[in-house]
Design a protein around this motif. Structure first.
Motif, short mmCIF file in Angstrom:
data_model
loop_
_atom_site.label_atom_id
_atom_site.label_comp_id
_atom_site.label_asym_id
_atom_site.label_seq_id
_atom_site.Cartn_x
_atom_site.Cartn_y
_atom_site.Cartn_z
N ASP A 83 127.35 99.85 34.75
CA ASP A 83 126.28 99.14 35.46
C ASP A 83 124.92 99.78 35.20
OD1 ASP A 83 126.35 101.46 37.02
OD2 ASP A 83 127.47 100.52 38.64
N PHE A 84 123.88 99.13 35.69
CA PHE A 84 122.51 99.63 35.47
C PHE A 84 121.54 98.91 36.41
CE2 PHE A 84 123.46 96.16 32.58
CZ PHE A 84 122.43 95.27 32.85
N ALA A 85 120.39 99.53 36.60
CA ALA A 85 119.26 98.89 37.27
C ALA A 85 118.02 99.28 36.51
CB ALA A 85 119.17 99.33 38.72
N GLY A 86 117.08 98.35 36.38
CA GLY A 86 115.88 98.67 35.62
C GLY A 86 114.94 97.48 35.53
N VAL A 87 114.23 97.37 34.41
CA VAL A 87 113.18 96.38 34.23
C VAL A 87 113.39 95.65 32.91
CG1 VAL A 87 110.69 96.04 34.02
CG2 VAL A 87 111.56 97.81 35.54
N VAL A 88 113.22 94.34 32.91
CA VAL A 88 113.33 93.57 31.68
C VAL A 88 112.20 93.97 30.73
CG1 VAL A 88 113.26 91.27 30.65
CG2 VAL A 88 114.48 91.63 32.81
N ALA A 89 112.58 94.40 29.52
CA ALA A 89 111.59 94.86 28.53
C ALA A 89 111.34 93.82 27.45
CB ALA A 89 112.07 96.16 27.89
N ALA A 90 112.30 92.96 27.19
CA ALA A 90 112.14 91.91 26.17
C ALA A 90 113.23 90.87 26.40
CB ALA A 90 112.23 92.48 24.76
N THR A 91 113.00 89.66 25.91
CA THR A 91 113.99 88.59 26.07
C THR A 91 114.19 87.86 24.75
OG1 THR A 91 112.35 86.92 26.69
CG2 THR A 91 113.28 88.24 28.48
#
Length: 316
Positions: free
Chosen positions: A66-74
């Protein structure tokens, strides 16, 4: 970028922090800048080689479910926007060279959801697998209803602490089985009764409408504590527990069920709703830097704590 990887099957010392190429998202995928990841049982089983028939013998392997973070690219066809704060999981048992315990990870867009607003990533990561597993067990597998009597075995672990809280929010009467020194913490999370697993035999407690097991031992003895129409499930799979599950099939509805957590975006939204409403809060035992992920695995395997081990990757 930096990524934790399994370089061989074995003890936590088999983990290394390696320099790898930063991945790029394809159609339907997102690149997440990871701020935190937690240690889960599947991570340690894969690292130890317990699933090598699935994960193979080519190294390195990624680690971190699992992870938590911020979208950097799509990639194309994705609704998420760069800068969105998210949490999610990689696909369980798929072979990765980079997974959640890395500075960046690429996943399918349907495997992430908006992280609860205002919840730091270290705390959010502690809830992803533990929370969705507990919610899947109680709501979708065991169909827990308000007023029912629930026993949670291994209540101080990640799934256990989430299950105690979620069951309390669902209106159940919650009995927790754990070490006696964890009793106060579990009552604060919503347990109505707490028993010491070292001194309490199954025949001294219950009966129960629902039992959620995270331990995997003495399953037959606890199954006998079910009421007529009671339900039981375990998330602990071993040779002995699989045998117990198979043998219990003759008991029909009162058999021992098993389940796995493979949360999608809808499940993550449901979990976030419990956090936002106050029905679920993170329980973090300890936080380790990515460079010391081996110590996080060692702490998980020692047990005896309340809550989760979390790996802080960046900015969390």
């Amino acid at each position: 970028m930096k990524a934790a990887q399994i370089t061989r099957y074995g003890a936590p010392e088999a983990l290394r922090i390696n320099d790898v190429d930063r991945p790029a998202p394809g159609a339907g995928e997102v690149l997440v800048s990871v701020e935190a990841s937690s240690v889960n049982g599947l991570d340690t089983i894969v690292r130890a080689g317990g699933l090598r028939v699935v994960t193979g013998r080519r190294f390195p392997l990624g680690v971190g479910l699992d992870f938590a973070g911020v979208v950097a690219a799509t990639g194309g066809g994705v609704r998420h926007q760069v800068g969105d704060r998210v949490w999610g999981t990689v696909q369980p048992l798929k072979r990765y060279t980079v997974a959640g315990a890395a500075e960046y990870v690429v996943v399918a867009a349907d495997r992430i959801g908006p992280a609860p607003e205002g919840l730091p990533s270290v705390e959010a990561a502690s809830l992803v697998v533990a929370g969705t597993t507990a919610l899947t067990a109680l709501r979708d597998t065991l169909h827990l209803a308000g007023g029912e009597r629930l026993l949670v075995r291994g209540a101080a672990g990640g799934v256990g602490t989430a299950a105690v809280q979620l069951a309390h929010a669902m209106g159940a009467h919650v009995t927790a089985l754990s070490r006696s020194r964890h009793a106060e913490a579990l009552r604060e999370l919503g347990a109505d009764e707490v028993f010491d697993y070292g001194t309490t035999t199954p025949d001294r407690i219950g009966p129960f409408d629902v039992i959620l097991d995270t331990v995997g031992r003495e399953l037959h003895s606890y199954r006998r504590r079910l009421t007529r129409g009671g339900r039981m499930a375990t998330i602990a799979l071993s040779a002995s527990s699989v045998a117990a599950i198979a043998a219990s099939s003759v008991h029909g509805a009162r058999r021992i069920r098993t389940l796995s957590s493979n949360p999608d975006a809808a499940m993550l939204r449901d979990l976030a709703g419990y956090v936002t409403s106050g029905g679920l809060r993170p329980v973090v035992d300890s936080v380790y830097p990515l460079a010391d992920i081996a110590s996080a695995h060692q702490a998980f395997e020692r047990g005896g704590v309340v809550g989760k081990q979390v790996v802080k990757v960046s900015g969390a």
